[in-house]
Design a protein around this motif. Structure first.
Motif, short mmCIF file in Angstrom:
data_model
loop_
_atom_site.label_atom_id
_atom_site.label_comp_id
_atom_site.label_asym_id
_atom_site.label_seq_id
_atom_site.Cartn_x
_atom_site.Cartn_y
_atom_site.Cartn_z
N SER A 32 0.75 -0.92 -0.23
CA SER A 32 0.05 0.11 -0.22
C SER A 32 0.60 1.09 0.43
CB SER A 32 -1.28 -0.12 1.16
OG SER A 32 0.05 -0.15 2.62
N ARG A 111 4.34 0.01 -5.43
CA ARG A 111 3.69 1.65 -4.92
C ARG A 111 4.24 2.34 -6.06
NH1 ARG A 111 7.15 -0.56 -0.42
NH2 ARG A 111 8.52 1.03 -0.96
N HIS A 114 1.38 2.80 -8.02
CA HIS A 114 0.37 3.92 -7.54
C HIS A 114 0.98 5.33 -7.16
CE1 HIS A 114 -0.75 0.76 -4.45
NE2 HIS A 114 -0.94 0.01 -5.79
N PHE A 151 -4.22 5.79 -2.96
CA PHE A 151 -3.65 3.90 -3.00
C PHE A 151 -3.34 3.78 -1.55
CE2 PHE A 151 -3.35 4.62 -7.43
CZ PHE A 151 -4.79 2.70 -7.35
N ARG A 153 -2.84 3.92 2.51
CA ARG A 153 -3.81 3.92 3.70
C ARG A 153 -3.06 4.25 4.89
NH1 ARG A 153 -2.25 -2.16 5.18
NH2 ARG A 153 -4.17 -2.38 2.55
#
Length: 155
Positions: A32, A111, A114, A151, A153
């Protein structure tokens, strides 16, 4: 905000080599969030140099690693036999290195995707020979997009 106060949950833009490598290992299996271009490309350069170093040493000892050793574990095929395995210490080191960096490398790429506002599932475009590699290269060299924050968290 200085780079030392950027939380691991956020991408570190303009990361130095040391910062990028530290974050790579601190976020070992974190899929994430996002990774900046510098975080990603410092690791790619480091990984390539380690691979080159292992190749040089293995060639010097008379047992060069095969191209298929990266990123997959090192396998040696003895002629027509299907007897595979690591035959040297440097081969064992290369295999161990490959295994230990496979998951964090995948997570870092995820990542990075993202950060350019793409799903990490785009990684699997690599299953398409050559075209997939070109597409992934274009995606990972792209500039960061603010929309990629979706994306992240949050605690």
């Amino acid at each position: 905000m200085s780079s030392s106060t950027i939380p691991l949950s956020q991408p570190l833009y303009d990361a130095s080599w040391h910062q990028a490598i530290a974050r790579y290992f601190l976020k070992y299996a974190t899929f994430s969030g996002r990774a900046s271009r510098s975080e990603f490309w410092w690791w790619v350069l480091t990984n390539a140099l380690v691979g080159l170093g292992l190749q040089i040493v293995s060639t010097a000892v008379g047992d060069p690693l095969t191209f298929s050793a990266w990123p997959a574990p090192y396998l040696v095929w003895n002629g027509a036999q299907s007897d595979a395995g690591v035959t040297t210490v440097i081969g064992a080191i290369a295999a161990l290195y490959s295994v230990l960096t496979l998951l964090p490398g995948l997570a870092l790429t995820w990542r990075r995707l993202h950060d350019v506002d793409r799903s990490g599932l785009w990684f699997f475009i690599l299953l398409i020979p050559l075209i997939g590699l070109i597409v992934l290269l274009v995606f990972t060299t792209g500039r960061s997009r603010p929309e990629g924050a979706r994306f992240d968290r949050y605690p």
